[in-house]
Design an enzyme around this catalytic site. Structure first.
Site: not given
Length: 297
Positions: A176, A213
């Protein structure tokens, strides 16, 4: 080796991932939004106890199941806690929800327009403990503030360095590198994220796969090459501060991405709701995020 049933769900399941991994820095804001002020606790342990009560209520609510919620990202204390008398990861999988663990230890100060993750010297031990508890994967967050190519390259290289370590421990990493939605160079940041994530994906050995993500991009479908990449299991989107309706609308324009929302999922929940009100509010959020996640496939 990863659980094949969990892997199949993450590869091809319809739904989204709930982010229930607020850490020490974000917990007071999450509790305040839930209607619990800072005067309700006198210590960090009491604060974490209150957020665990909120998470218990979420994961045991009738509407929280694998029918629409594919997975849930947990804070370490939540992974170690119980709900309905069972370890949380066990309870989640019994309800059809794949458990993940947030493993990063916070962010360094801004350098070269990015915030790298702090060192994780105990990562192997944490992965081993998570695997014992039935956790499928991990999540780790870093932040990008400016379109500084050197900084973004280093940020994403660090993410993939830890991802390789996590894969070696038998877990699936969610990478992420969040782009700050308030960045004045967001579109350029998005393009650099795409370039350097692709560069790192292409260096992964055969058989090694990750999840991504990412912040919802300024340009719709910018991340389509990542959705289609053979070393990517799933691309999920963070809400990044958007209210749920706006996050859903933006997500629906990015084919193949599914949600991994936190604030946008929890924004209507309040501590003083009775159980029926609570589940109705949660169900409404789950249904709308589910629809945004499956309408763009």
């Amino acid at each position: 080796m990863t659980d094949p049933k969990m892997m199949a769900q993450m590869v091809g399941g319809a739904g989204f991932i709930a982010a229930l991994d607020q850490s020490g820095g974000s917990t007071p804001k999450a509790l305040a939004a839930y209607g619990v002020g800072e005067d309700a606790w006198g210590s960090e342990d009491e604060m974490f106890g209150l957020i665990h009560q909120m998470r218990q209520r979420i994961v045991t609510a009738p509407s929280f199941s694998g029918k629409k919620v594919l997975g849930a990202i947990l804070f370490e204390k939540t992974m170690d806690g119980d709900a309905d008398g069972k370890p949380v990861p066990q309870l989640l999988w019994e309800r059809g929800v794949v458990p993940f663990l947030k493993v990063d230890k916070g962010l360094e100060d801004v350098t070269a327009g990015v915030q790298m993750m702090k060192p994780m010297p105990k990562l192997d031990g944490m992965c081993a403990r998570a695997k014992e508890k039935g956790v499928f994967g991990t999540k780790m967050r870093s932040v990008i503030h400016e379109a500084n190519e050197e900084g973004i390259a280093a940020n994403i290289d660090q993410q993939f360095m830890f991802a390789r370590q996590i894969i070696a421990n038998g877990l699936v990493p969610i990478v992420e590198p969040e782009v700050n939605l308030k960045s004045e160079s967001r579109a350029d940041c998005d393009a650099l994220v795409l370039r350097h994530v692709l560069r790192n994906l292409d260096k992964l050995p055969d058989g090694e796969r990750v999840m991504l993500k990412l912040s919802l991009p300024v340009e719709d479908d910018l991340y389509a090459p990542l959705v289609a990449h053979p070393r990517v299991i799933r691309v999920v989107a963070l809400s990044g501060g958007y209210e749920r309706d706006e996050a859903n609308a933006k997500l629906s324009k990015n084919r193949g991405m599914i949600a991994s929302f936190s604030r946008a999922l929890l924004q209507d929940l309040r501590a003083d709701m009775d159980d029926a009100q609570f589940d109705a509010a949660l169900s409404g959020a789950i249904n709308s995020i589910y629809e945004a996640s499956v309408c763009n496939g």
